[in-house]
Design a protein around this motif. Structure first.
Motif, PDB file in Angstrom:
ATOM      1  N   GLY A   1       0.790  -1.225   0.000  1.00  0.00           N
ATOM      2  CA  GLY A   1       0.000   0.000   0.000  1.00  0.00           C
ATOM      3  C   GLY A   1       0.820   1.273   0.000  1.00  0.00           C
ATOM      4  N   GLY A   2       2.141   1.152  -0.002  1.00  0.00           N
ATOM      5  CA  GLY A   2       2.980   2.331  -0.127  1.00  0.00           C
ATOM      6  C   GLY A   2       3.463   2.922   1.175  1.00  0.00           C
ATOM      7  N   ALA A   3       3.611   2.111   2.220  1.00  0.00           N
ATOM      8  CA  ALA A   3       4.148   2.626   3.483  1.00  0.00           C
ATOM      9  C   ALA A   3       5.569   3.135   3.273  1.00  0.00           C
ATOM     10  CB  ALA A   3       4.135   1.540   4.546  1.00  0.00           C
ATOM     11  N   SER A   4       5.894   4.236   3.924  1.00  0.00           N
ATOM     12  CA  SER A   4       7.259   4.770   3.816  1.00  0.00           C
ATOM     13  C   SER A   4       8.239   3.920   4.598  1.00  0.00           C
ATOM     14  CB  SER A   4       7.290   6.209   4.335  1.00  0.00           C
ATOM     15  OG  SER A   4       6.896   6.247   5.708  1.00  0.00           O
ATOM     16  N   THR A   5       7.785   3.377   5.719  1.00  0.00           N
ATOM     17  CA  THR A   5       8.611   2.547   6.590  1.00  0.00           C
ATOM     18  C   THR A   5       7.745   1.429   7.144  1.00  0.00           C
ATOM     19  OG1 THR A   5       9.935   4.455   7.278  1.00  0.00           O
ATOM     20  CG2 THR A   5      10.039   2.496   8.675  1.00  0.00           C
ATOM     21  N   VAL A   6       8.249   0.202   7.102  1.00  0.00           N
ATOM     22  CA  VAL A   6       7.583  -0.929   7.739  1.00  0.00           C
ATOM     23  C   VAL A   6       8.604  -1.615   8.642  1.00  0.00           C
ATOM     24  CG1 VAL A   6       6.296  -3.073   7.453  1.00  0.00           C
ATOM     25  CG2 VAL A   6       6.111  -1.277   5.709  1.00  0.00           C
ATOM     26  N   ALA A   7       8.261  -1.772   9.907  1.00  0.00           N
ATOM     27  CA  ALA A   7       9.117  -2.475  10.861  1.00  0.00           C
ATOM     28  C   ALA A   7       8.308  -3.584  11.517  1.00  0.00           C
ATOM     29  CB  ALA A   7       9.662  -1.519  11.918  1.00  0.00           C
ATOM     30  N   ALA A   8       8.989  -4.571  12.084  1.00  0.00           N
ATOM     31  CA  ALA A   8       8.296  -5.704  12.695  1.00  0.00           C
ATOM     32  C   ALA A   8       9.037  -6.172  13.932  1.00  0.00           C
ATOM     33  CB  ALA A   8       8.171  -6.853  11.701  1.00  0.00           C
ATOM     34  N   ILE A   9       8.257  -6.568  14.940  1.00  0.00           N
ATOM     35  CA  ILE A   9       8.787  -7.231  16.128  1.00  0.00           C
ATOM     36  C   ILE A   9       8.216  -8.646  16.131  1.00  0.00           C
ATOM     37  CG2 ILE A   9       9.016  -7.168  18.632  1.00  0.00           C
ATOM     38  CD1 ILE A   9       8.082  -4.284  18.584  1.00  0.00           C
ATOM     39  N   GLY A  10       9.064  -9.644  16.237  1.00  0.00           N
ATOM     40  CA  GLY A  10       8.547 -11.014  16.236  1.00  0.00           C
ATOM     41  C   GLY A  10       9.654 -12.023  16.303  1.00  0.00           C
ATOM     42  N   GLY A  11       9.465 -13.115  15.571  1.00  0.00           N
ATOM     43  CA  GLY A  11      10.430 -14.205  15.555  1.00  0.00           C
ATOM     44  C   GLY A  11       9.698 -15.503  15.242  1.00  0.00           C
ATOM     45  N   PRO A  12      10.439 -16.594  15.118  1.00  0.00           N
ATOM     46  CA  PRO A  12      11.902 -16.689  15.155  1.00  0.00           C
ATOM     47  C   PRO A  12      12.546 -16.235  13.843  1.00  0.00           C
ATOM     48  CG  PRO A  12      10.948 -18.842  14.840  1.00  0.00           C
ATOM     49  CD  PRO A  12       9.791 -17.900  15.028  1.00  0.00           C
ATOM     50  N   ALA A  13      13.803 -16.651  13.629  1.00  0.00           N
ATOM     51  CA  ALA A  13      14.619 -16.089  12.556  1.00  0.00           C
ATOM     52  C   ALA A  13      13.996 -16.285  11.185  1.00  0.00           C
ATOM     53  CB  ALA A  13      16.018 -16.708  12.598  1.00  0.00           C
ATOM     54  N   ARG A  14      13.415 -17.455  10.933  1.00  0.00           N
ATOM     55  CA  ARG A  14      12.863 -17.715   9.596  1.00  0.00           C
ATOM     56  C   ARG A  14      11.736 -16.750   9.284  1.00  0.00           C
ATOM     57  NH1 ARG A  14       8.430 -20.023   7.824  1.00  0.00           N
ATOM     58  NH2 ARG A  14       8.381 -20.816   5.675  1.00  0.00           N
ATOM     59  N   ARG A  15      10.872 -16.491  10.254  1.00  0.00           N
ATOM     60  CA  ARG A  15       9.759 -15.580  10.020  1.00  0.00           C
ATOM     61  C   ARG A  15      10.253 -14.151   9.814  1.00  0.00           C
ATOM     62  NH1 ARG A  15       4.986 -17.488  14.230  1.00  0.00           N
ATOM     63  NH2 ARG A  15       4.983 -19.707  13.663  1.00  0.00           N
ATOM     64  N   LEU A  16      11.294 -13.777  10.526  1.00  0.00           N
ATOM     65  CA  LEU A  16      11.830 -12.433  10.353  1.00  0.00           C
ATOM     66  C   LEU A  16      12.461 -12.285   8.971  1.00  0.00           C
ATOM     67  CD1 LEU A  16      13.388 -11.794  13.871  1.00  0.00           C
ATOM     68  CD2 LEU A  16      11.169 -11.054  12.990  1.00  0.00           C
ATOM     69  N   GLU A  17      13.042 -13.352   8.467  1.00  0.00           N
ATOM     70  CA  GLU A  17      13.586 -13.311   7.101  1.00  0.00           C
ATOM     71  C   GLU A  17      12.460 -13.106   6.092  1.00  0.00           C
ATOM     72  OE1 GLU A  17      16.032 -16.169   3.948  1.00  0.00           O
ATOM     73  OE2 GLU A  17      15.876 -16.755   6.054  1.00  0.00           O
ATOM     74  N   ILE A  18      11.344 -13.811   6.282  1.00  0.00           N
ATOM     75  CA  ILE A  18      10.192 -13.635   5.397  1.00  0.00           C
ATOM     76  C   ILE A  18       9.640 -12.220   5.529  1.00  0.00           C
ATOM     77  CG2 ILE A  18       7.829 -14.396   4.912  1.00  0.00           C
ATOM     78  CD1 ILE A  18       8.679 -17.192   5.857  1.00  0.00           C
ATOM     79  N   ALA A  19       9.608 -11.702   6.766  1.00  0.00           N
ATOM     80  CA  ALA A  19       9.131 -10.330   6.983  1.00  0.00           C
ATOM     81  C   ALA A  19       9.938  -9.343   6.153  1.00  0.00           C
ATOM     82  CB  ALA A  19       9.211  -9.979   8.465  1.00  0.00           C
ATOM     83  N   ARG A  20      11.243  -9.524   6.099  1.00  0.00           N
ATOM     84  CA  ARG A  20      12.076  -8.633   5.296  1.00  0.00           C
ATOM     85  C   ARG A  20      11.796  -8.805   3.805  1.00  0.00           C
ATOM     86  NH1 ARG A  20      15.547 -10.025   9.640  1.00  0.00           N
ATOM     87  NH2 ARG A  20      16.425 -11.811   8.513  1.00  0.00           N
ATOM     88  N   GLU A  21      11.572 -10.036   3.382  1.00  0.00           N
ATOM     89  CA  GLU A  21      11.255 -10.288   1.972  1.00  0.00           C
ATOM     90  C   GLU A  21       9.930  -9.633   1.573  1.00  0.00           C
ATOM     91  OE1 GLU A  21      11.201 -14.492   1.560  1.00  0.00           O
ATOM     92  OE2 GLU A  21      13.389 -14.723   1.666  1.00  0.00           O
ATOM     93  N   LEU A  22       9.023  -9.525   2.544  1.00  0.00           N
ATOM     94  CA  LEU A  22       7.705  -8.958   2.261  1.00  0.00           C
ATOM     95  C   LEU A  22       7.661  -7.441   2.413  1.00  0.00           C
ATOM     96  CD1 LEU A  22       5.407 -11.633   3.968  1.00  0.00           C
ATOM     97  CD2 LEU A  22       5.873 -11.350   1.523  1.00  0.00           C
TER      98      LEU A  22
END
Length: 371
Positions: A198-219
């Motif tokens: 949707g065009g967010a200027s910044t997207v950050a995430a708090i969570g885990g574990p490592a695999r999900r955080l890697e997917i979060a960055r890919e998304l």
């Protein structure tokens, strides 16, 4: 001709695969051959008996993707006006209001219908083809279908994606806003994708574990904070705030973790005038203490929640998951047969470590034709 479906006998009970007669398709109905149906935390709460007044036995499965096998002459098109014909792949919006009761006639965006028609919460003795954890789902003319040419692994994510899409709409999200997502389960990851798309200027995430955080960055998450690796609240707050625009907080914080303590922490990450979006607490997991002045009024904060979605947000979610392309496969970790529905639901319990067959659980889907 018969078909197979998984049936939960009672609260705290077991799932058994039963055979039923395949229903006749009325002129205003459509028979869908189920391809994939997602497993959701709501299904876990039903199995455990956490939903007051829920009736058993039941065939569950409300995140349905399938191919139309037979369609009645009077069924019509999908929500977007696309003709529904045999061979079309569709997602099923599980709950449809009647349109005639007092609540529906009032015209609210969020109707409290007295006569919902719901797929995935059905008594199989009254409606044998009424849940996605069966080989067929029969829908009537009221049903809201969405035709798609995307792969089934994408289309099955449309229903869980609808919740964060609806949440962002209710929050008034606009192009260029900043977003923080708390929790990186399926809904949290799809919230990240929705904000980035949707065009967010910044997207950050708090969570885990490592695999999900890697997917979060890919998304689309530019910053991820591993909750397990940063237990100290002050250190975590410093890291998260540093990721916000000018260190002043986020326009929208989306709670997808379902953990009470995330709420006061998340409110603390809002910029002045920001909006907190509650999506994660679909069951009662306990109260939380907040300071109305410190957390809300002094920030001019807004709070919204979403326990559902509209056809509009479902359609937008369909566009989102279609655009995910091959990334959708990263979210789906397990494809299981009907005989393993009980294993799939149990894997969502914290006591089981969110693992199944030695693999960390992401989105589990049921393929009712899988041997």
């Amino acid at each position: 001709m018969t078909f197979r479906a998984s049936v939960l006998d009672r609260a705290g009970g077991t799932f058994d695969v039963r055979e039923f007669e395949r229903p006749e398709v009325p002129r205003d109905g459509a028979l869908i051959r189920v391809e994939y149906t997602g497993v959701c935390a709501t299904d876990l709460h039903i199995m455990l008996g956490h939903i007051p007044g829920y009736e058993y036995p039941s065939t569950l499965g409300h995140e349905v993707c399938g191919v139309v096998e037979e369609v009645g002459a009077d069924f019509g098109g999908d929500v977007r006006g696309v003709p529904v014909s045999a061979g079309a792949r569709v997602a099923v919006m599980p709950a449809t209001p009647c349109g005639h009761c007092t609540a529906c006639k009032a015209g609210s965006r969020y109707p409290d219908c007295e006569n919902w028609d719901v797929v995935g919460f059905s008594n199989p003795d009254a409606r044998p083809a009424g849940g996605g954890w069966g080989q067929y789902v029969l829908v009537n003319r009221r049903a809201r279908l969405f035709v798609s040419e995307a792969p089934a692994v994408n289309v099955v994510l449309a229903e869980p994606a609808s919740t964060p899409v609806e949440g962002l709409i209710r929050a008034g999200f606009r192009f260029g806003d900043s977003v923080l997502v708390q929790g990186t389960g399926t809904v949290g990851l799809l919230a990240i994708a929705a904000a980035a798309f949707g065009g967010a200027s910044t997207v950050a995430a708090i969570g885990g574990p490592a695999r999900r955080l890697e997917i979060a960055r890919e998304l689309g998450a530019s910053t991820t904070v591993d909750i397990a690796g940063m237990r100290d609240p002050e250190a975590r707050k410093a890291a998260v705030m540093a990721a916000s625009p000018n260190g002043r907080g986020f326009d929208h914080v989306i709670e997808c973790a379902g953990v009470p303590s995330t709420i006061p922490e998340g409110l603390g990450y809002l910029t002045r005038g920001g909006c907190y979006v509650e999506l994660g607490h679909f069951s009662d997991v306990g109260p939380v203490e907040i300071n109305p002045y410190h957390h809300i009024l002094s920030r001019d904060a807004r709070l919204v929640s979403s326990s559902g979605y509209t056809p509009d947000s479902f359609a937008r979610a369909m566009t989102l998951v279609e655009r995910l392309g091959d990334k959708a496969r990263d979210l789906v970790t397990h494809v299981l047969p009907l005989e393993r529905v009980g294993d799939a639901v149990s894997a969502l319990q914290p006591a089981n470590g969110w693992t199944l067959d030695g693999v960390e659980v992401g989105k589990i889907v049921i393929d009712p034709w899988k041997a």
